[in-house]
Design a protein around this motif. Sequence first.
Motif, PDB file in Angstrom:
ATOM      1  N   UNK A 164       6.747 -10.102  -8.905  1.00 54.94           N
ATOM      2  CA  UNK A 164       5.335 -10.214  -9.267  1.00 54.94           C
ATOM      3  C   UNK A 164       4.374  -9.944  -8.139  1.00 54.94           C
ATOM      4  N   UNK A 165       4.751 -10.286  -6.930  1.00 56.80           N
ATOM      5  CA  UNK A 165       3.863 -10.086  -5.787  1.00 56.80           C
ATOM      6  C   UNK A 165       4.362  -8.953  -4.896  1.00 56.80           C
ATOM      7  N   UNK A 166       5.667  -8.907  -4.667  1.00 57.38           N
ATOM      8  CA  UNK A 166       6.221  -7.924  -3.738  1.00 57.38           C
ATOM      9  C   UNK A 166       6.063  -6.476  -4.183  1.00 57.38           C
ATOM     10  N   UNK A 167       6.285  -6.208  -5.459  1.00 59.44           N
ATOM     11  CA  UNK A 167       6.182  -4.828  -5.939  1.00 59.44           C
ATOM     12  C   UNK A 167       4.756  -4.300  -5.869  1.00 59.44           C
ATOM     13  N   UNK A 168       3.753  -5.006  -6.435  1.00 62.30           N
ATOM     14  CA  UNK A 168       2.385  -4.479  -6.304  1.00 62.30           C
ATOM     15  C   UNK A 168       1.902  -4.393  -4.857  1.00 62.30           C
ATOM     16  N   UNK A 169       2.269  -5.396  -4.045  1.00 67.72           N
ATOM     17  CA  UNK A 169       1.867  -5.367  -2.641  1.00 67.72           C
ATOM     18  C   UNK A 169       2.498  -4.178  -1.913  1.00 67.72           C
ATOM     19  N   UNK A 170       3.757  -3.892  -2.219  1.00 65.86           N
ATOM     20  CA  UNK A 170       4.426  -2.743  -1.611  1.00 65.86           C
ATOM     21  C   UNK A 170       3.740  -1.443  -1.997  1.00 65.86           C
ATOM     22  N   UNK A 171       3.431  -1.316  -3.282  1.00 71.67           N
ATOM     23  CA  UNK A 171       2.761  -0.089  -3.740  1.00 71.67           C
ATOM     24  C   UNK A 171       1.395   0.083  -3.096  1.00 71.67           C
ATOM     25  N   UNK A 172       0.646  -1.006  -3.008  1.00 69.94           N
ATOM     26  CA  UNK A 172      -0.683  -0.928  -2.392  1.00 69.94           C
ATOM     27  C   UNK A 172      -0.572  -0.552  -0.914  1.00 69.94           C
ATOM     28  N   UNK A 173       0.347  -1.190  -0.199  1.00 70.09           N
ATOM     29  CA  UNK A 173       0.485  -0.899   1.228  1.00 70.09           C
ATOM     30  C   UNK A 173       0.997   0.518   1.489  1.00 70.09           C
ATOM     31  N   UNK A 174       1.918   0.999   0.665  1.00 71.83           N
ATOM     32  CA  UNK A 174       2.403   2.375   0.843  1.00 71.83           C
ATOM     33  C   UNK A 174       1.279   3.365   0.554  1.00 71.83           C
ATOM     34  N   UNK A 175       0.452   3.097  -0.473  1.00 71.47           N
ATOM     35  CA  UNK A 175      -0.681   3.993  -0.753  1.00 71.47           C
ATOM     36  C   UNK A 175      -1.698   3.946   0.378  1.00 71.47           C
TER      37      UNK A 175
END
Length: 139
Positions: free
Chosen positions: A71-82
């Motif tokens: 719930x937190x790790x996936x969206x945070x990862x996507x945001x940081x990679x973008x």
Amino acid sequence: MSASVPSQAAMAIAILLMGAFLAVVDIPYILRVCLSLLFIAWGGWMVISTLRSRDELHAASTRFSLALAAGIGTPLSLILVMLMTFAPGARNAISDLASLGADGSDLAITGFGLGVTFTLFLQCSILLLGQALWWMSKR
């Protein structure tokens, strides 16, 4: 068949040692793929055996930390990679790092591998944080 705590610890140590071996020694590609599939199978077995465990506290802590990582790790990862792709300093650092490790392979492929590695590291970190938070709240 559920995994005991000593077998989980032994396999975790074996994976860490094998990961270090893969990072240091240049082995054939097919062997690298086979070992990676073995690691994935072990991880799946550990998750399934933990979720099906008779120890309710252990199963609940795993469910909580997996939900937190998803719930937190996936969206945070996507945001940081973008954000890394749009920030010039981060983009240059990733390009420099990719060019250091590129042994004739495409820099885009190496950069993609770095992004995947970063995402996995971030999700595993949040998973461990979730485990720690869950156990701290129950003690």
